[in-house]
Design a protein around this motif. Structure first.
Motif, PDB file in Angstrom:
ATOM      1  N   ALA A 103      28.467 -21.201  10.599  1.00 24.70           N
ATOM      2  CA  ALA A 103      29.157 -22.579  10.144  1.00 24.70           C
ATOM      3  C   ALA A 103      30.121 -23.066  11.282  1.00 24.70           C
ATOM      4  O   ALA A 103      30.308 -24.142  11.474  1.00 24.70           O
ATOM      5  CB  ALA A 103      30.140 -22.232   8.915  1.00 24.70           C
ATOM      6  N   TYR A 162      28.431 -15.084   9.350  1.00 22.96           N
ATOM      7  CA  TYR A 162      27.520 -15.785   8.578  1.00 22.96           C
ATOM      8  C   TYR A 162      27.356 -14.767   7.476  1.00 22.96           C
ATOM      9  O   TYR A 162      27.860 -13.575   7.485  1.00 22.96           O
ATOM     10  CB  TYR A 162      26.328 -15.954   9.109  1.00 22.96           C
ATOM     11  CG  TYR A 162      25.689 -14.628   9.619  1.00 22.96           C
ATOM     12  CD1 TYR A 162      24.450 -14.156   8.585  1.00 22.96           C
ATOM     13  CD2 TYR A 162      25.694 -13.953  10.602  1.00 22.96           C
ATOM     14  CE1 TYR A 162      23.581 -13.320   8.817  1.00 22.96           C
ATOM     15  CE2 TYR A 162      24.794 -12.940  10.869  1.00 22.96           C
ATOM     16  CZ  TYR A 162      23.830 -12.484  10.195  1.00 22.96           C
ATOM     17  OH  TYR A 162      23.240 -11.313  10.497  1.00 22.96           O
ATOM     18  N   ARG A 215      23.999 -26.302  11.304  1.00 24.53           N
ATOM     19  CA  ARG A 215      25.188 -25.331  10.998  1.00 24.53           C
ATOM     20  C   ARG A 215      25.103 -24.897   9.604  1.00 24.53           C
ATOM     21  O   ARG A 215      25.278 -25.651   8.556  1.00 24.53           O
ATOM     22  CB  ARG A 215      26.570 -26.001  11.084  1.00 24.53           C
ATOM     23  CG  ARG A 215      26.832 -26.190  12.712  1.00 24.53           C
ATOM     24  CD  ARG A 215      28.129 -26.552  12.985  1.00 24.53           C
ATOM     25  NE  ARG A 215      28.345 -27.105  14.193  1.00 24.53           N
ATOM     26  CZ  ARG A 215      29.694 -27.226  14.703  1.00 24.53           C
ATOM     27  NH1 ARG A 215      30.491 -27.199  14.127  1.00 24.53           N
ATOM     28  NH2 ARG A 215      29.854 -27.342  16.026  1.00 24.53           N
ATOM     29  N   VAL A 227      25.944 -23.637   6.354  1.00 25.14           N
ATOM     30  CA  VAL A 227      27.275 -23.780   5.556  1.00 25.14           C
ATOM     31  C   VAL A 227      27.130 -23.207   4.250  1.00 25.14           C
ATOM     32  O   VAL A 227      26.286 -24.015   3.336  1.00 25.14           O
ATOM     33  CB  VAL A 227      28.120 -24.979   5.338  1.00 25.14           C
ATOM     34  CG1 VAL A 227      29.443 -24.926   4.663  1.00 25.14           C
ATOM     35  CG2 VAL A 227      28.357 -25.526   6.959  1.00 25.14           C
ATOM     36  N   ASP A 228      27.636 -22.137   3.583  1.00 20.66           N
ATOM     37  CA  ASP A 228      27.423 -21.528   2.135  1.00 20.66           C
ATOM     38  C   ASP A 228      27.764 -22.608   1.249  1.00 20.66           C
ATOM     39  O   ASP A 228      27.014 -22.606   0.187  1.00 20.66           O
ATOM     40  CB  ASP A 228      28.397 -20.457   2.115  1.00 20.66           C
ATOM     41  CG  ASP A 228      28.122 -19.146   2.937  1.00 20.66           C
ATOM     42  OD1 ASP A 228      26.866 -19.467   3.810  1.00 20.66           O
ATOM     43  OD2 ASP A 228      28.561 -18.141   2.854  1.00 20.66           O
ATOM     44  N   ASP A 253      27.278 -25.823   1.290  1.00 22.56           N
ATOM     45  CA  ASP A 253      26.233 -26.666   1.028  1.00 22.56           C
ATOM     46  C   ASP A 253      25.062 -26.104   0.041  1.00 22.56           C
ATOM     47  O   ASP A 253      24.525 -26.882  -0.405  1.00 22.56           O
ATOM     48  CB  ASP A 253      25.658 -27.043   2.474  1.00 22.56           C
ATOM     49  CG  ASP A 253      26.590 -27.937   3.354  1.00 22.56           C
ATOM     50  OD1 ASP A 253      27.682 -28.292   2.792  1.00 22.56           O
ATOM     51  OD2 ASP A 253      26.342 -27.930   4.606  1.00 22.56           O
TER      52      ASP A 253
END
Length: 964
Positions: free
Chosen positions: A521, A533, A564, A566-567, A569
């Protein structure tokens, strides 16, 4: 799902440095000498033992993410069948004259003790700080005269054998007045080193040819005797420039491509005092045993002590590192085996033109450019755990006869030995008498293949071609489709194409999706050590495989762009995609079960406009998804699917909800059920490749069939596509969305009715036909339609003053004033002219000047103005809708069935109660209230206080009949 049989065999890359490096670490073997002393046979068997260490984890993760893969029949590059096909591939190249052994400078990883190919050297560049030193070396034919040479690799200086001047460069000799020393350097670099005219004087000017052949004293004594063989002299070459340094370049023929070339051209001696592990040998006694990079400081210190160091600085620059070991590379002259790629790179370019690349710019640009500049490929490695290069050579130097063996059968023919294992510790034992000289012994060369050669051979080797599956392979080559990361433009994509072109003059694949790299991220490389991550298994456990899959498939990663990860997302994918799909399914099943509805789908075309619209949109969606998938455009497909989910939930179901509430077997109600059932079934088929788990559950429950994944891909029903209807609805939805944007910007809830909407950009027919829908959706009392947006609002330009200020300076305020007054001209190329100044795209945006009390939004030709002034009457109606929403939430919390009738009691603030009384019938209809403000001894199922516009209201509710 399109009727093709797809082999989904898992493949294991078993050989190469990652396995060897892990085993070296485990066995504490720091050098190649230590490894060979330990025993190559024991080392290789240790490597074999750990190759499949993580097999079960791979199986678990791959299966859990929803990829269908045959692990039980996977191929392994360490299998004899695979390795034998690699031999065959090499044998074909050998027989075509495309293999040669050469002594060339190659990128060399001293930590791995092997050369790398040029494309591997480009995989891992880093910005580093290196010493930047200038050394003075004394000329032998002139008193107190010195050449100034520059380098950023001090470790190469003990091997210095020449100084190179630029062929067409001008040089000067500068006298240091204080020391009386004379220094030679390029005229263009004089002021960099000698900028004080009071201390230095130019004594003479000369050309490079005036320096040629002059001899200097070695800065280190180790190879001083080589002056008799032509060492330690000035040579000239075109490659020297004056962009940096002194214009005089130090030459060490063993280290550097230009150094090696110049050494051969000028017949310089050759010395290489660095062993395979990157350490100095005893030939350089003062630094023997030291690693080359670690010796830089000691060498600089020695130069300082002997008076040769003229200047010492630090340079930050980009430098190649070994992509496997993350250690700096060196460029070292070694003997290696090469494929003559340069001989057929025009065919590489031609065959690449036949491939469909996604995205196209990778194939045409990045990969295409790499092919046009392709160089011969170094395929040999001085390693141990890998496929052996199958060349046997006579050990009689006077003979030198060589044989390339391309099968185990041929090896048995030569040696009488059949091998079940083709690894180094077995193959190297096989020898036979040389048939040419009759006195020598045929012995295998020591090198193994670069594992990239195995990767490029995969299409043939996984099938054990041509020894088995010959007809099958030839009927199915080239591959229909492959996918890999963008870094493989210089890796797998490249080696596949090189070998398929050399063997068959065709590409190895017809279609390819190039994935971008998945970053953490923070934009950095994902690192277990830095823990930047979330591990995949945790993400899958938290959000489900489908959310992770769809997030990836719809991301820039499948368009060759870095992502990137991103959790949040992934969580957003669950909220905007999976939950709406599940809600649509749950809505259908709840009402269908309540009404005991059962169907096999639509038997005839529906009459209701909403049904016809969603079926039209479904088939348009299917048509577009099929086109995108056939073009390998995954983001295009996911975008269309998301848009349809929005149409299904936020339009069709929401606007059809009352139809499902009707009692008895109403024909319209049954049509709605039939339509939604068919949509859910067919949409599940379309979603199956993207969301395999959710669609499996929905489809099996709806149809009772074994699996959604065993069904055929649906065919577009052209007769159900009504382009005009779909276009009308989407235009109406666009106007509605613009009105909602205004509400959001003005913080006006959708439940709050407003007086008026003015709309331009919709046709008169669209307004007349969908007026009631628009009124309901926008929640306004009236609509005014205008054919010309100019009758609704004046179009203006809003300049970006902050961006334009530095360019327009004092004129910017006048430009802003005129633009906002509508005094501008559109130039047709995305720019506008205001007061004689041209504003570029990004320096302005279009807007509208509207009457006070109105707000405006536009998209394309559609413009919506909303009267945002709220009267007291409108405000009370808004309160009533808020109360309705609160009561509906209470029904859900109490877990009432959708058909349950209720009794309620309401009390609270006067303004809210006035709103309740004014809109009592609306409340009853919406919430299924049959008893209002019931009093007595009844027991309420749920009670709640809500705050509406800062005012309190008490709500009580129970099923009808419980209150007295």
């Amino acid at each position: 799902m399109q009727g093709k049989r797809v082999e989904r065999r898992f493949g294991w890359d078993c050989h190469g440095l990652p396995v060897e490096m892990e085993m070296e670490k485990t066995l504490e073997l720091d050098t190649s000498k230590a490894l060979e002393a330990y025993g190559i046979d024991k080392f290789n068997e240790s490597c074999r033992a750990i190759v499949l260490r993580y097999a079960e984890q791979w199986r678990e993760t791959i299966t859990r993410i929803g990829r269908w893969v045959d692990f039980d029949n996977g191929y392994k590059t360490m299998n004899p069948s695979f390795m034998e096909s690699v031999w065959w591939v090499f044998g074909q190249l050998w027989r075509k004259g495309l293999i040669y052994e050469g002594h060339r400078v190659m990128p060399y990883s001293w930590r791995s003790a092997t050369a790398l190919s040029n494309f591997e050297a480009n995989l891992n560049y880093k910005d580093v700080q290196d010493p930047s030193i200038t050394i003075s070396v004394a000329l032998t034919d002139e008193q107190d005269a010195y050449l100034l040479i520059w380098t950023t690799t001090p470790w190469t200086l003990p091997s210095n054998l020449a100084v190179c001047a630029g062929t067409d460069l001008d040089y000067v000799a500068v006298r240091d007045i204080q020391s009386n020393k004379l220094y030679y350097l390029a005229e263009a670099r004089k002021t960099i080193y000698f900028d004080d005219e009071k201390r230095y004087v130019v004594e003479k000017s000369l050309r490079a040819m005036d320096l040629k052949g002059r001899v200097y004293r070695p800065m280190f004594p180790y190879f001083a005797t080589l002056v008799e063989q032509g060492g330690f002299k000035v040579v000239v070459d075109d490659y020297v420039t004056t962009e940096s340094g002194t214009g005089l370049v130090h030459i060490a023929p063993a280290y550097g491509e230009d150094d090696y070339r110049i050494g051969r051209q000028w017949q310089l001696p050759f010395v290489d005092p660095v062993d395979n592990d990157g350490n100095f040998t005893d030939a350089v006694s003062d630094f023997a045993g030291q690693n080359i990079k670690q010796s830089d400081k000691a060498i600089v210190r020695a130069l300082k002590n002997n008076g040769s160091l003229f200047r010492h600085e630090t340079l930050q620059h980009s430098y190649p590192f070994c992509w496997r070991t993350d250690t700096p590379l060196m460029y070292k002259a070694i003997r290696s085996w090469f494929v003559k790629v340069e001989d057929f790179k025009d065919r590489l370019v031609a065959n690449n033109a036949q491939v469909h690349w996604v995205p196209g710019w990778v194939g045409e640009g990045r990969f295409g450019n790499w092919l046009r500049d392709a160089r011969d490929w170094n395929i040999s490695r001085n390693r141990y755990w890998g496929s052996c290069i199958p060349i046997w050579r006579c050990d009689n130097n006077a003979c030198g006869h060589a044989e390339c063996v391309d099968s185990r059968e041929q090896l048995q023919h030569f040696s009488g030995i059949w091998l079940e294992d083709l690894h180094k510790h077995f193959v190297d034992k096989v020898t036979w008498q040389c048939a040419e000289c009759q006195s020598g012994t045929m012995t295998r060369i020591p090198e193994v293949f670069d594992c990239w050669f195995e990767s490029g051979s995969m299409p043939y080797a996984q099938q054990h071609y041509p020894f088995e599956n010959k007809a099958f392979f030839e009927a199915n080559f080239p591959a229909d489709f492959i996918a890999e990361g963008v870094d493989q433009t210089r890796g797998w994509f490249y080696t596949l194409l090189v070998l398929s072109t050399a063997l068959f003059d065709k590409p190895a694949f017809q279609n390819v999706i190039v994935n971008g790299l998945i970053m953490a991220a923070d934009g950095k490389k994902m690192s277990k050590r830095e823990k930047n991550y979330t591990p995949p298994e945790i993400l899958i456990h938290e959000f489900g495989s489908d959310a992770v899959r769809f997030y990836m498939l719809g991301s820039p990663a499948v368009e060759g762009q870095n992502l990137r990860f991103v959790d949040d997302d992934v969580k957003e994918t669950t909220r905007t995609l999976l939950i709406p799909i599940w809600n649509a399914y749950r809505f259908f099943t709840e009402y269908a079960n309540a009404d005991r509805y059962y169907t096999q789908g639509l038997k005839q075309a529906p009459e209701h406009a909403l049904d016809r619209f969603i079926l039209s949109d479904l088939n348009i969606c299917l048509r577009n998804v099929t086109r995108s998938m056939n073009s390998y455009d995954l983001t295009g497909a996911t975008r269309v699917l998301v848009e349809f989910i929005d149409s299904l939930n936020n339009w069709y179901i929401r606007r059809s909800r009352r139809r499902f509430w009707k009692s008895e077997n109403d024909a319209d109600k049954l049509q709605a059920f039939d339509t939604l059932y068919e949509v859910l079934c067919r949409f599940s088929l379309m979603l199956a490749p993207f969301l395999p788990f959710l669609t499996e559950h929905i489809f099996r429950n709806l149809t009772g069939k074994e699996s959604v994944h065993l069904q055929a891909w649906p065919k577009v029903q052209q007769e159900r596509i009504d382009q005009n209807l779909s276009a009308d609805i989407h235009a109406v939805r666009c106007a509605v969305a613009l009105a909602h944007q205004i509400r959001s910007r003005q913080k006006i809830k959708t439940r709050q009715p407003l007086a008026l909407a003015k709309i331009a950009g919709l046709s008169t027919t669209q307004i007349e036909q969908y007026k009631d829908v628009i009124l309901d959706e926008i929640n306004v009392k009236a609509i005014e339609h205008f054919a010309d947006v100019g009758a609704v609002a004046k179009r203006i330009v809003r300049p970006n003053g902050r961006m334009l200020g530095p360019r327009l300076r004092g004129a910017v305020q006048q430009v802003i004033k005129k633009a906002k007054a509508g005094d501008f001209t559109e130039l047709g190329d995305g720019t506008v002219q205001v007061d004689g100044h041209i504003l570029q795209a990004g320096e302005f945006e279009f807007g509208f000047d509207v009457a006070e009390g109105f707000e405006c939004e536009s998209r394309g030709e559609i413009v919506v103005l909303l009267d945002t002034q709220i009267s007291e009457q409108l405000r009370r109606e808004g309160y009533a809708r808020d109360v309705t929403r609160a009561l509906q939430d209470m029904r859900k919390e109490a877990d009432y069935h959708v058909s349950d009738r209720v009794a309620v009691a309401i009390s609270g603030a006067d303004q809210l109660m006035l709103a309740v009384e004014e809109h009592r019938q609306y409340l009853c209809n919406e919430v299924l209230i049959v008893a209002f403000n019931a009093e007595g001894q009844g027991r309420w199922d749920i009670e709640k206080e809500v705050i509406i516009d800062g005012q309190a209201l008490q709500l009580r509710m129970c099923k009808a009949g419980k209150a007295s």
